[in-house]
Design a protein around this motif. Structure first.
Motif, PDB file in Angstrom:
ATOM      1  N   UNK A   1       0.707  -8.506   9.457  1.00 55.95           N
ATOM      2  CA  UNK A   1       1.413  -8.425   8.065  1.00 55.95           C
ATOM      3  C   UNK A   1       0.489  -7.812   7.247  1.00 55.95           C
ATOM      4  N   UNK A   2       1.167  -6.554   6.486  1.00 60.72           N
ATOM      5  CA  UNK A   2       0.376  -6.123   5.566  1.00 60.72           C
ATOM      6  C   UNK A   2       1.188  -5.792   4.240  1.00 60.72           C
ATOM      7  N   UNK A   3       0.621  -5.668   2.853  1.00 58.82           N
ATOM      8  CA  UNK A   3       1.283  -5.294   1.869  1.00 58.82           C
ATOM      9  C   UNK A   3       0.642  -4.026   1.118  1.00 58.82           C
ATOM     10  N   UNK A   4       1.554  -3.279   0.538  1.00 63.22           N
ATOM     11  CA  UNK A   4       0.999  -2.106   0.054  1.00 63.22           C
ATOM     12  C   UNK A   4       1.570  -2.089  -1.528  1.00 63.22           C
ATOM     13  N   UNK A   5       0.572  -2.037  -2.365  1.00 58.79           N
ATOM     14  CA  UNK A   5       0.969  -2.073  -3.744  1.00 58.79           C
ATOM     15  C   UNK A   5       1.142  -0.734  -4.478  1.00 58.79           C
ATOM     16  N   UNK A   6       1.871  -0.382  -5.573  1.00 58.74           N
ATOM     17  CA  UNK A   6       1.906   0.754  -6.070  1.00 58.74           C
ATOM     18  C   UNK A   6       1.388   0.744  -7.485  1.00 58.74           C
ATOM     19  N   UNK A   7       0.603   1.697  -8.036  1.00 54.96           N
ATOM     20  CA  UNK A   7       0.374   1.842  -9.558  1.00 54.96           C
ATOM     21  C   UNK A   7       0.642   3.156  -9.918  1.00 54.96           C
ATOM     22  N   UNK A   8       1.338   3.470 -10.976  1.00 53.27           N
ATOM     23  CA  UNK A   8       1.707   4.762 -11.476  1.00 53.27           C
ATOM     24  C   UNK A   8       2.135   5.474 -10.263  1.00 53.27           C
ATOM     25  N   UNK A   9       2.835   4.863  -9.395  1.00 50.67           N
ATOM     26  CA  UNK A   9       3.824   5.598  -8.141  1.00 50.67           C
ATOM     27  C   UNK A   9       2.779   6.020  -7.054  1.00 50.67           C
ATOM     28  N   UNK A  10       1.656   5.366  -7.115  1.00 50.11           N
ATOM     29  CA  UNK A  10       0.697   5.963  -5.895  1.00 50.11           C
ATOM     30  C   UNK A  10       0.117   4.388  -5.223  1.00 50.11           C
ATOM     31  N   UNK A  11      -0.134   4.655  -4.046  1.00 51.73           N
ATOM     32  CA  UNK A  11      -0.431   3.390  -2.956  1.00 51.73           C
ATOM     33  C   UNK A  11      -2.003   3.040  -3.352  1.00 51.73           C
ATOM     34  N   UNK A  12      -2.173   1.633  -3.702  1.00 50.51           N
ATOM     35  CA  UNK A  12      -3.249   1.184  -3.751  1.00 50.51           C
ATOM     36  C   UNK A  12      -3.837   0.694  -2.385  1.00 50.51           C
ATOM     37  N   UNK A  13      -5.172   0.138  -2.159  1.00 48.48           N
ATOM     38  CA  UNK A  13      -5.700  -0.399  -0.991  1.00 48.48           C
ATOM     39  C   UNK A  13      -4.781  -1.299  -0.507  1.00 48.48           C
ATOM     40  N   UNK A  14      -4.497  -1.219   0.887  1.00 54.06           N
ATOM     41  CA  UNK A  14      -3.596  -1.904   1.831  1.00 54.06           C
ATOM     42  C   UNK A  14      -4.434  -3.423   1.737  1.00 54.06           C
ATOM     43  N   UNK A  15      -3.515  -4.500   1.711  1.00 55.54           N
ATOM     44  CA  UNK A  15      -4.032  -5.831   2.040  1.00 55.54           C
ATOM     45  C   UNK A  15      -3.169  -6.403   3.154  1.00 55.54           C
ATOM     46  N   UNK A  16      -4.210  -7.038   4.134  1.00 57.24           N
ATOM     47  CA  UNK A  16      -3.795  -7.823   5.164  1.00 57.24           C
ATOM     48  C   UNK A  16      -3.331  -9.082   4.852  1.00 57.24           C
ATOM     49  N   UNK A  17      -2.219  -9.801   5.052  1.00 57.03           N
ATOM     50  CA  UNK A  17      -2.091 -11.073   4.891  1.00 57.03           C
ATOM     51  C   UNK A  17      -2.076 -11.760   6.003  1.00 57.03           C
ATOM     52  N   UNK A  18      -2.901 -13.110   6.128  1.00 59.11           N
ATOM     53  CA  UNK A  18      -3.171 -13.975   7.167  1.00 59.11           C
ATOM     54  C   UNK A  18      -2.898 -15.391   6.839  1.00 59.11           C
ATOM     55  N   UNK A  19      -1.738 -15.627   6.597  1.00 60.34           N
ATOM     56  CA  UNK A  19      -1.356 -17.059   6.450  1.00 60.34           C
ATOM     57  C   UNK A  19      -1.998 -18.043   7.642  1.00 60.34           C
ATOM     58  N   UNK A  20      -2.343 -19.317   7.135  1.00 65.23           N
ATOM     59  CA  UNK A  20      -2.983 -20.272   7.918  1.00 65.23           C
ATOM     60  C   UNK A  20      -1.956 -20.631   9.234  1.00 65.23           C
ATOM     61  N   UNK A  21      -2.504 -21.131  10.555  1.00 63.42           N
ATOM     62  CA  UNK A  21      -1.802 -21.035  11.626  1.00 63.42           C
ATOM     63  C   UNK A  21      -0.563 -21.816  11.581  1.00 63.42           C
ATOM     64  N   UNK A  22      -0.466 -23.049  10.654  1.00 59.92           N
ATOM     65  CA  UNK A  22       0.499 -23.820  10.594  1.00 59.92           C
ATOM     66  C   UNK A  22       1.624 -23.655   9.973  1.00 59.92           C
TER      67      UNK A  22
END
Length: 309
Positions: A183-204
């Motif tokens: 899973x990834x999240x892509x944030x926007x500022x001034x209508x342009x994408x910022x660096x992609x973040x990978x989301x890694x929840x714990x195993x439980x």
């Protein structure tokens, strides 16, 4: 900030009456303190405690209302009527972005990849749903954010209960095919994408749910995200198209998955993302040099561009 006076008197809209009220109060408090530190004449404004007609006394509004009433076009329409400039997406894009089904329909019509789904109720033929989408699947209230009312369903016998749970939060509920992958999240500022973040929840944790978003301290946020440069650019371009397709503008966030075959899938758009200590837009902005205070001022500056809604 020497030129903070250009903003005039700013209402930081926080709280509200949605299921995400507590998160909005946290986000709004953080934004308000950041603007005050930057010299902005800002005040907190909770529409649950004050009449929105009082907003006419402000020069602009920073919207940090999450969920219904704040993220669905209602407060945006009120501010348009009062002629008060505001941050983020306009009326139509907000209304579309808050509706997961309408968002998916627009993405599908734009030939953008999003997981198959069905609208479901307690009267739905559950066998048909499982035949179409398979197991596991995820049940979502259509008009809620922050993963409120969502459930991962792995067994046939759990499906009806998950639908009942979701209906407690929204009259319209959807079942969506489960995508196994990253899973990834892509944030926007001034209508342009910022660096992609990978989301890694714990195993439980079954998925990046409300508890993981706001109460856990063991979620991993990958910046860099682990994609190749080419993959990250492909995902940014895809999400920018998706952001623009629903009419979102300014700042916001899109969540996406990469399946085990390497294909990207769009999950949903968030037009008023969280601004708490756990939140993702500040993490992405920080990766390109924005402090939290600078980020808040940059978002507020979008209200100076005239009638951009």
């Amino acid at each position: 900030m020497s030129n903070a006076s250009k903003f005039g008197k700013v209402a930081v809209l926080l709280g509200g009456k949605s299921a995400e009220r507590e998160v909005s109060l946290d986000s709004g408090k953080a934004v308000l303190e950041a603007l005050l530190r930057s010299g902005v004449n800002a005040e907190g404004f909770d529409p649950q405690e004050r009449s929105v007609t009082e907003l006419v006394a402000y020069d602009r509004a920073f919207i940090v209302l999450h969920g219904r009433g704040g993220e669905d076009g209602q407060i945006q329409g009120t501010l348009e009527w009062l002629n008060v400039p505001y941050t983020g997406t306009g009326v139509q894009g907000s209304a579309i972005g808050m509706d997961k089904v309408k968002t998916k329909q627009i993405w599908q019509g734009s030939e953008l990849p999003t997981a198959p789904y069905r609208i479901v109720s307690q009267d739905t033929d559950l066998k048909e749903v499982i035949s179409a989408l398979g197991l596991p699947l995820i049940i979502k209230p259509v008009h809620e954010g922050s993963s409120v009312g969502m459930s991962k369903v792995e067994r046939v016998e759990d499906l009806a209960g998950a639908i009942t749970k979701a209906i407690q939060h929204d009259a319209v509920v959807m079942a969506e095919q489960w995508i196994t992958g990253r899973e990834f999240t892509i944030s926007f500022l001034n209508g342009q994408p910022l660096p992609v973040i990978r989301l890694q929840p714990p195993a439980d944790v079954a998925f990046y749910d409300y508890e993981a978003k706001y109460n856990r301290n063991d979620v991993e946020y990958g910046i860099p995200c682990g994609l190749t440069e080419a993959e990250e650019q492909k995902l940014k371009a895809l999400c920018l198209r998706a952001f623009q397709a629903v009419g979102a503008s300014g700042w916001g966030r899109i969540d996406a998955m990469q399946d085990q075959q390497g294909n990207f899938w769009l999950l949903e758009v968030n037009t008023v993302p969280g601004m708490t200590s756990h939140s993702l837009v500040p993490k992405a902005a920080n990766a390109v040099g924005y402090s939290f205070d600078e980020l808040c001022v940059a978002i507020l500056e979008q209200t100076l561009a005239g009638d951009t809604q």
